[in-house]
Write a protein that holds these residues in place. Structure first.
Motif, PDB file in Angstrom:
ATOM      1  N   SER A  59       0.859  -1.177   0.000  1.00 29.93           N
ATOM      2  CA  SER A  59       0.000   0.000   0.000  1.00 29.93           C
ATOM      3  C   SER A  59       0.897   1.229   0.000  1.00 29.93           C
ATOM      4  O   SER A  59       1.943   1.234   0.660  1.00 29.93           O
ATOM      5  CB  SER A  59      -0.902   0.006   1.239  1.00 29.93           C
ATOM      6  OG  SER A  59      -1.703   1.166   1.276  1.00 29.93           O
ATOM      7  N   TYR A  60       0.484   2.244  -0.756  1.00 32.16           N
ATOM      8  CA  TYR A  60       1.274   3.467  -0.856  1.00 32.16           C
ATOM      9  C   TYR A  60       0.392   4.699  -0.662  1.00 32.16           C
ATOM     10  O   TYR A  60      -0.771   4.730  -1.085  1.00 32.16           O
ATOM     11  CB  TYR A  60       1.929   3.583  -2.235  1.00 32.16           C
ATOM     12  CG  TYR A  60       3.006   2.567  -2.512  1.00 32.16           C
ATOM     13  CD1 TYR A  60       2.704   1.351  -3.120  1.00 32.16           C
ATOM     14  CD2 TYR A  60       4.329   2.822  -2.167  1.00 32.16           C
ATOM     15  CE1 TYR A  60       3.689   0.416  -3.374  1.00 32.16           C
ATOM     16  CE2 TYR A  60       5.332   1.898  -2.420  1.00 32.16           C
ATOM     17  CZ  TYR A  60       5.007   0.688  -3.026  1.00 32.16           C
ATOM     18  OH  TYR A  60       5.995  -0.238  -3.278  1.00 32.16           O
ATOM     19  N   ALA A  61       0.971   5.712  -0.054  1.00 36.20           N
ATOM     20  CA  ALA A  61       0.309   7.002  -0.022  1.00 36.20           C
ATOM     21  C   ALA A  61       0.295   7.576  -1.445  1.00 36.20           C
ATOM     22  O   ALA A  61       1.220   7.340  -2.227  1.00 36.20           O
ATOM     23  CB  ALA A  61       1.051   7.946   0.916  1.00 36.20           C
ATOM     24  N   ASP A  62      -0.745   8.317  -1.761  1.00 38.31           N
ATOM     25  CA  ASP A  62      -0.865   8.886  -3.108  1.00 38.31           C
ATOM     26  C   ASP A  62       0.337   9.758  -3.456  1.00 38.31           C
ATOM     27  O   ASP A  62       0.758   9.816  -4.621  1.00 38.31           O
ATOM     28  CB  ASP A  62      -2.152   9.709  -3.214  1.00 38.31           C
ATOM     29  CG  ASP A  62      -3.397   8.847  -3.248  1.00 38.31           C
ATOM     30  OD1 ASP A  62      -4.489   9.397  -3.004  1.00 38.31           O
ATOM     31  OD2 ASP A  62      -3.276   7.635  -3.513  1.00 38.31           O
ATOM     32  N   SER A  63       0.880  10.416  -2.457  1.00 38.07           N
ATOM     33  CA  SER A  63       1.973  11.355  -2.695  1.00 38.07           C
ATOM     34  C   SER A  63       3.266  10.687  -3.153  1.00 38.07           C
ATOM     35  O   SER A  63       4.147  11.364  -3.683  1.00 38.07           O
ATOM     36  CB  SER A  63       2.237  12.172  -1.433  1.00 38.07           C
ATOM     37  OG  SER A  63       2.578  11.321  -0.356  1.00 38.07           O
ATOM     38  N   VAL A  64       3.388   9.373  -2.952  1.00 40.87           N
ATOM     39  CA  VAL A  64       4.630   8.694  -3.314  1.00 40.87           C
ATOM     40  C   VAL A  64       4.435   7.615  -4.376  1.00 40.87           C
ATOM     41  O   VAL A  64       5.419   7.009  -4.827  1.00 40.87           O
ATOM     42  CB  VAL A  64       5.316   8.075  -2.078  1.00 40.87           C
ATOM     43  CG1 VAL A  64       5.535   9.134  -1.003  1.00 40.87           C
ATOM     44  CG2 VAL A  64       4.531   6.892  -1.536  1.00 40.87           C
ATOM     45  N   LYS A  65       3.205   7.358  -4.774  1.00 41.30           N
ATOM     46  CA  LYS A  65       2.941   6.326  -5.781  1.00 41.30           C
ATOM     47  C   LYS A  65       3.706   6.613  -7.059  1.00 41.30           C
ATOM     48  O   LYS A  65       3.724   7.739  -7.550  1.00 41.30           O
ATOM     49  CB  LYS A  65       1.441   6.252  -6.071  1.00 41.30           C
ATOM     50  CG  LYS A  65       0.642   5.472  -5.054  1.00 41.30           C
ATOM     51  CD  LYS A  65      -0.839   5.427  -5.426  1.00 41.30           C
ATOM     52  CE  LYS A  65      -1.634   4.665  -4.380  1.00 41.30           C
ATOM     53  NZ  LYS A  65      -3.088   4.675  -4.699  1.00 41.30           N
ATOM     54  N   GLY A  66       4.331   5.565  -7.581  1.00 38.81           N
ATOM     55  CA  GLY A  66       5.092   5.707  -8.816  1.00 38.81           C
ATOM     56  C   GLY A  66       6.512   6.195  -8.614  1.00 38.81           C
ATOM     57  O   GLY A  66       7.319   6.163  -9.548  1.00 38.81           O
ATOM     58  N   ARG A  67       6.823   6.641  -7.398  1.00 34.96           N
ATOM     59  CA  ARG A  67       8.178   7.128  -7.125  1.00 34.96           C
ATOM     60  C   ARG A  67       8.894   6.279  -6.074  1.00 34.96           C
ATOM     61  O   ARG A  67      10.114   6.093  -6.162  1.00 34.96           O
ATOM     62  CB  ARG A  67       8.123   8.582  -6.620  1.00 34.96           C
ATOM     63  CG  ARG A  67       7.521   9.562  -7.602  1.00 34.96           C
ATOM     64  CD  ARG A  67       7.674  11.004  -7.128  1.00 34.96           C
ATOM     65  NE  ARG A  67       7.008  11.257  -5.854  1.00 34.96           N
ATOM     66  CZ  ARG A  67       7.649  11.685  -4.760  1.00 34.96           C
ATOM     67  NH1 ARG A  67       8.952  11.906  -4.784  1.00 34.96           N
ATOM     68  NH2 ARG A  67       6.960  11.909  -3.648  1.00 34.96           N
TER      69      ARG A  67
END
Length: 122
Positions: A59-67
């Motif tokens: 699970s990832y916070a939206d602010s870090v997704k893809g990075r």
């Protein structure tokens, strides 16, 4: 003794990368869920990412997704956080945590490391 020890923090320019590591005692790692949180100056601690025992559920916070990418090596009792395309707003103390459920709520994680500073310059 339950113990989590983070490493890998430092100073990096915007757009750069860092990899954080969290070494856990066997007892802590058996808690199944490993997560990363961060706390910037003057702000509340926030969820970054979490991973289950097998690594198949994350699970990832939206602010870090893809990075950012979380991974774990169960043989080494270690969880990693690969951070790419870093931004100044990623500057914070990053904490490793262990819990029983994948959750963005810090109260679901009874075990915490001491934190490692990540500073991203513009």
């Amino acid at each position: 003794q339950v113990q989590l020890v983070e490493s890998g923090g430092g100073l990096v320019q915007a757009g750069g990368s860092l990899r954080l590591s969290c070494a856990a005692s066997q007892r802590t790692f058996n808690s199944n869920i490993m997560g990363w949180f961060r706390q910037a100056p003057g702000k509340e601690r926030e969820f970054v990412t979490a991973i289950n025992w097998s690594g198949r559920s994350t699970s990832y916070a939206d602010s870090v997704k893809g990075r950012f990418t979380i991974s774990r090596d169960n043989a080494k009792n270690t969880v990693y956080l690969q951070m790419n395309s870093l931004k100044p707003e990623d500057t914070a103390v990053y904490y490793c945590a262990a819990g029983l459920v994948i959750s963005s709520a810090d109260y679901n994680y009874p075990y915490w490391g001491q934190g490692t500073q990540v500073t991203v310059s513009s």
